[in-house]
Write a protein that holds these residues in place. Sequence first.
Motif, short mmCIF file in Angstrom:
data_model
loop_
_atom_site.label_atom_id
_atom_site.label_comp_id
_atom_site.label_asym_id
_atom_site.label_seq_id
_atom_site.Cartn_x
_atom_site.Cartn_y
_atom_site.Cartn_z
N LEU A 49 0.79 -1.25 0.11
CA LEU A 49 0.06 0.07 0.06
C LEU A 49 0.85 1.20 0.04
CD1 LEU A 49 -2.77 -0.90 2.46
CD2 LEU A 49 -3.24 -0.08 0.07
N VAL A 50 2.13 1.26 0.83
CA VAL A 50 2.87 2.40 0.64
C VAL A 50 3.52 2.56 -0.61
CG1 VAL A 50 5.04 3.31 1.52
CG2 VAL A 50 3.33 2.32 3.35
N ILE A 51 4.00 1.59 -1.18
CA ILE A 51 4.50 1.55 -2.64
C ILE A 51 3.41 2.06 -3.43
CG2 ILE A 51 5.28 0.32 -4.68
CD1 ILE A 51 6.66 -1.58 -2.37
N GLY A 52 2.02 1.54 -3.37
CA GLY A 52 1.09 2.18 -4.21
C GLY A 52 0.79 3.35 -3.96
N PHE A 53 0.63 4.08 -2.94
CA PHE A 53 0.55 5.52 -2.59
C PHE A 53 1.38 6.40 -3.30
CE2 PHE A 53 1.34 9.04 -0.16
CZ PHE A 53 -0.14 9.71 0.06
N PRO A 60 1.76 13.17 -9.53
CA PRO A 60 0.98 14.44 -9.79
C PRO A 60 1.33 15.35 -8.41
CG PRO A 60 -0.23 12.34 -9.55
CD PRO A 60 0.99 11.87 -9.30
N PHE A 61 1.69 15.02 -7.57
CA PHE A 61 2.11 16.09 -6.53
C PHE A 61 3.34 17.04 -6.88
CE2 PHE A 61 3.93 17.57 -2.49
CZ PHE A 61 3.10 18.31 -1.89
N GLY A 84 1.29 4.84 -16.23
CA GLY A 84 2.51 4.11 -15.43
C GLY A 84 1.85 3.51 -13.93
N SER A 85 1.04 4.35 -13.38
CA SER A 85 0.39 4.18 -11.92
C SER A 85 -0.34 2.88 -12.09
CB SER A 85 -0.18 5.20 -11.53
OG SER A 85 0.32 6.26 -11.32
N ILE A 86 -1.04 2.62 -13.36
CA ILE A 86 -1.71 1.50 -13.43
C ILE A 86 -1.01 0.31 -13.50
CG2 ILE A 86 -3.45 0.21 -14.92
CD1 ILE A 86 -4.65 3.19 -15.46
N LEU A 87 0.23 0.31 -14.55
CA LEU A 87 0.95 -0.88 -14.58
C LEU A 87 1.58 -1.35 -13.34
CD1 LEU A 87 2.59 0.31 -17.97
CD2 LEU A 87 0.91 -1.68 -17.60
N VAL A 88 2.14 -0.31 -12.59
CA VAL A 88 2.63 -0.53 -11.33
C VAL A 88 1.64 -1.11 -10.12
CG1 VAL A 88 3.66 0.48 -9.19
CG2 VAL A 88 4.43 1.18 -11.40
N ASP A 89 0.32 -0.87 -10.24
CA ASP A 89 -0.45 -1.36 -9.85
C ASP A 89 -0.86 -2.95 -10.00
OD1 ASP A 89 -0.91 0.92 -7.87
OD2 ASP A 89 -2.63 1.48 -9.02
N ILE A 90 -0.86 -3.25 -11.19
CA ILE A 90 -0.96 -4.39 -11.72
C ILE A 90 0.26 -5.37 -11.10
CG2 ILE A 90 -0.81 -6.02 -13.88
CD1 ILE A 90 -2.67 -3.70 -14.98
N VAL A 91 1.37 -4.88 -11.27
CA VAL A 91 2.65 -5.48 -10.65
C VAL A 91 2.40 -5.70 -9.25
CG1 VAL A 91 5.24 -5.30 -10.28
CG2 VAL A 91 4.00 -4.90 -12.71
#
Length: 126
Positions: A49-53, A60-61, A84-91
């Motif tokens: 969750l920390v990585i995903g956050f 964006p920040f 990129g975020s979606i790909l990381v979430d899938i990983v």
Amino acid sequence: MAHTSQSSAFDAMPPDEAASFHDADWHAAAADVAGRHWRRSLWLVAVLLVIGFCVTFLPPFWAREWSSIRFAGWPLPFYMAAQGSILVDIVLIIVYALVQRRNDADYRRELHALRAARHAALSSGR
């Protein structure tokens, strides 16, 4: 009857008390195994969750500051927001599934070993 120093309190117990003693030991050991499994599961979820956050909210920040960084021909914040975020979430989901499968297998193995030890103790009359 005098007991030697190597005798345990278990040996001096009547059979009914001895059975409940083993049940209490077995349940405490099983609770320890389950507790370790739960802590490993929570730790895995927390780390992912920390990585995903970080992957989802930091680009964006910091978009203005990171806009000069290019990835695949696009500014990094745009790329991360677009895909990129979606790909990381899938990983992260794949990593979770693989690591949790191993964690569950360890739990089952420890619990089966504990059950086998209890069965052996009960079969031997101790």
